[in-house]
Design an enzyme around this catalytic site. Sequence first.
Site, PDB file in Angstrom:
ATOM      1  CG  HIS A  62      10.694 -67.374  13.118  1.00 21.92           C
ATOM      2  ND1 HIS A  62       9.954 -68.668  12.481  1.00 21.92           N
ATOM      3  CD2 HIS A  62      11.685 -67.087  12.109  1.00 21.92           C
ATOM      4  CE1 HIS A  62      10.379 -68.549  10.998  1.00 21.92           C
ATOM      5  NE2 HIS A  62      11.240 -67.914  10.944  1.00 21.92           N
ATOM      6  CG  LEU A  65      20.101 -62.373  14.502  1.00 28.25           C
ATOM      7  CD1 LEU A  65      20.746 -62.898  15.852  1.00 28.25           C
ATOM      8  CD2 LEU A  65      19.598 -61.019  14.974  1.00 28.25           C
ATOM      9  NE  ARG A  66      18.479 -62.026   6.565  1.00 21.99           N
ATOM     10  CZ  ARG A  66      17.263 -62.994   6.070  1.00 21.99           C
ATOM     11  NH1 ARG A  66      17.651 -64.189   6.206  1.00 21.99           N
ATOM     12  NH2 ARG A  66      16.517 -62.417   5.736  1.00 21.99           N
ATOM     13  CG  ASN A  96      17.582 -68.519   6.854  1.00 24.25           C
ATOM     14  OD1 ASN A  96      17.986 -68.036   7.895  1.00 24.25           O
ATOM     15  ND2 ASN A  96      16.536 -68.216   6.082  1.00 24.25           N
ATOM     16  CG  HIS A 181       9.741 -72.625   6.193  1.00 22.76           C
ATOM     17  ND1 HIS A 181      10.001 -71.543   5.970  1.00 22.76           N
ATOM     18  CD2 HIS A 181       9.289 -73.145   4.911  1.00 22.76           C
ATOM     19  CE1 HIS A 181       9.671 -71.044   4.718  1.00 22.76           C
ATOM     20  NE2 HIS A 181       9.194 -72.108   4.043  1.00 22.76           N
ATOM     21  CG  HIS A 234       6.572 -68.607   9.054  1.00 22.53           C
ATOM     22  ND1 HIS A 234       6.133 -69.673   8.471  1.00 22.53           N
ATOM     23  CD2 HIS A 234       7.754 -68.457   8.944  1.00 22.53           C
ATOM     24  CE1 HIS A 234       7.418 -70.088   7.969  1.00 22.53           C
ATOM     25  NE2 HIS A 234       8.413 -69.236   8.201  1.00 22.53           N
ATOM     26  CG  ASP A 307       9.749 -65.091   9.476  1.00 24.53           C
ATOM     27  OD1 ASP A 307      11.036 -64.958   9.348  1.00 24.53           O
ATOM     28  OD2 ASP A 307       9.135 -65.281   8.568  1.00 24.53           O
ATOM     29  CG  HIS A 311      15.942 -59.874   2.469  1.00 25.85           C
ATOM     30  ND1 HIS A 311      16.630 -60.736   2.402  1.00 25.85           N
ATOM     31  CD2 HIS A 311      14.820 -60.375   2.805  1.00 25.85           C
ATOM     32  CE1 HIS A 311      16.262 -61.962   2.657  1.00 25.85           C
ATOM     33  NE2 HIS A 311      14.923 -61.902   2.915  1.00 25.85           N
ATOM     34  CG  PHE A 325       9.905 -64.895  -0.193  1.00 29.40           C
ATOM     35  CD1 PHE A 325       8.496 -64.798  -0.158  1.00 29.40           C
ATOM     36  CD2 PHE A 325      10.499 -65.865  -0.909  1.00 29.40           C
ATOM     37  CE1 PHE A 325       7.692 -65.381  -1.186  1.00 29.40           C
ATOM     38  CE2 PHE A 325       9.748 -66.495  -2.002  1.00 29.40           C
ATOM     39  CZ  PHE A 325       8.338 -66.311  -2.232  1.00 29.40           C
TER      40      PHE A 325
HETATM   41  N1  LIG Z   1      10.063 -65.438   6.318  1.00 35.21           N
HETATM   42  C1  LIG Z   1      10.688 -64.872   4.959  1.00 35.21           C
HETATM   43  O1  LIG Z   1      10.273 -64.314   4.101  1.00 35.21           O
HETATM   44  N2  LIG Z   1      11.998 -65.036   5.117  1.00 35.21           N
HETATM   45  C2  LIG Z   1      13.059 -65.588   5.701  1.00 35.21           C
HETATM   46  C3  LIG Z   1      12.747 -67.254   5.742  1.00 35.21           C
HETATM   47  C4  LIG Z   1      11.817 -67.851   6.492  1.00 35.21           C
HETATM   48  O2  LIG Z   1      11.520 -67.619   7.610  1.00 35.21           O
HETATM   49  O3  LIG Z   1      10.947 -68.713   5.885  1.00 35.21           O
HETATM   50  C5  LIG Z   1      14.300 -65.231   5.357  1.00 35.21           C
HETATM   51  O4  LIG Z   1      15.311 -65.731   5.765  1.00 35.21           O
HETATM   52  O5  LIG Z   1      14.185 -64.159   4.467  1.00 35.21           O
HETATM   53 ZN   LIG Z   2      10.143 -69.866   7.517  1.00 28.79          ZN
END
Ligand SMILES: NC(=O)N[C@@H](CC(=O)O)C(=O)O
Ligand SMILES: [Zn+2]
Length: 425
Positions: A62, A65-66, A96, A181, A234, A307, A311, A325
């Site tokens: 999980h 990599l953006r 995402n 999720h 998660h 996870d 950011h 988040f």
């Molecule tokens: N876990 C997070 O806090 N953020 C994740 C999204 C996710 O895994 O739900 C994200 O893409 O930034």
């Molecule tokens: Zn998630």
Amino acid sequence: MGIWILNGFTVDADNEQTQRHICIEDGIIIQVINGGEAPDTAGHTVIDAAGKLVSPGFIDMHVHLREPGFEHKETIATGTLSAARGGFTTIACMPNTRPVIDTVDTVKLILDKAETEGAVRVLPYGCITKNELGRELTDFAALKEAGVIGYTDDGVGVQSAQMMKDAMNLAASLGMPIIAHCEDNTLVEGAPVTEGEFARKHGLKGIPNESEAIHVGRDVLLAEATGVHYHVCHVSTEQSVRLIRHAKQHGIKVTAEVCPHHLVLSDEDIPDLDANWKMNPPLRTPRDVQAVIEGLEDGTIDIIVTDHAPHAEEEKAKGMMLAPFGILGFETAFPLLYTKFVLTGQWTLGFLVDRLTAKPAEVFSLPWGKLEVGSPADITIVDLASEQEIKKSEIVSKSKNTPFIGWKLQGWPVVTIASGKVVWS
Ligand SMILES: NC(=O)N[C@@H](CC(=O)O)C(=O)O
Ligand SMILES: [Zn+2]
């Protein structure tokens, strides 16, 4: 030219430790010698691993990599290097991005970039619904054909039970897993922290545990009805652990993951309204932390994932209420868990390593996570004695959003080998 890794020790799930010499050629483990004198290493690069743990490369199912779309936070190049520093050699990336991974073209783009620019192996997930909007299923068969390893709308919950059931039926018919999720949007108005002591202290209405657990409860019933392999992302609440445990007892094909931060931090550790402590699901109460630890220990929760959610600093500077988040995960995962659970004697080293290697491979039927002749040479060498402070200046990820700056931790990966190549040392 091949590599000999000399004098390190391996550990199995039962914590059996064996001194080994390991030889790699052409990306494959070609020889494993148990104990004894060092072999003839002529013509090979030698890595002296005396006193160090030699583990299968860690597997993280999980990660974010953006790329494409959010390259200011992370790229496949920077994210995979951050993974390598953390000892991870196989990582599964969430869809995402922008565009989201809901078409064959985007899957191909990720796989091509990972091949040319990635330090470690990248396995993409495809979306359950187009654009993660929850309205229309993606083309599961085409995405499978393109190389996704499962379907998820991670970042948001699939709100409609019927949509989730349709997705599970389709995934089951293709022999593929659904990765969820779990979050019911009608229960998450208010501040981005859990309903608990921290929220009370700051006069905030927090996120209740049921917002997660209601989806877990709904989905294990749907998994039972459809026969799909259902994997919970998660896990953070006591209620979710209870529901997963119950589902497993009833033979439902459910697996689950937990993140290091949900194992080592509770809402009561959050110092102030600093967004580096903001992630989804939020840090929960000490009681929930205890429950997810017990869930992992008794096998209710199968694996550990980071996870990794980078950011940019200016995004996190917006503060707890407005910042996105997510926190970084790769580079701190092993030392955090080793220091908190193994050094204290709560877990064996073998348990921790298993939940980061063989177990994720087993859960997702992947061929990695073992050190055997003929296996791909994905190997992480860890100096269990080294103690280091986490410094912002040393973070390899493009982003720096972690609550663990300044923590002194023991047990650092020192060499990471992916497909036979040293990708971090
Ligand atoms: N876990 C997070 O806090 N953020 C994740 C999204 C996710 O895994 O739900 C994200 O893409 O930034
Ligand atoms: Zn998630």
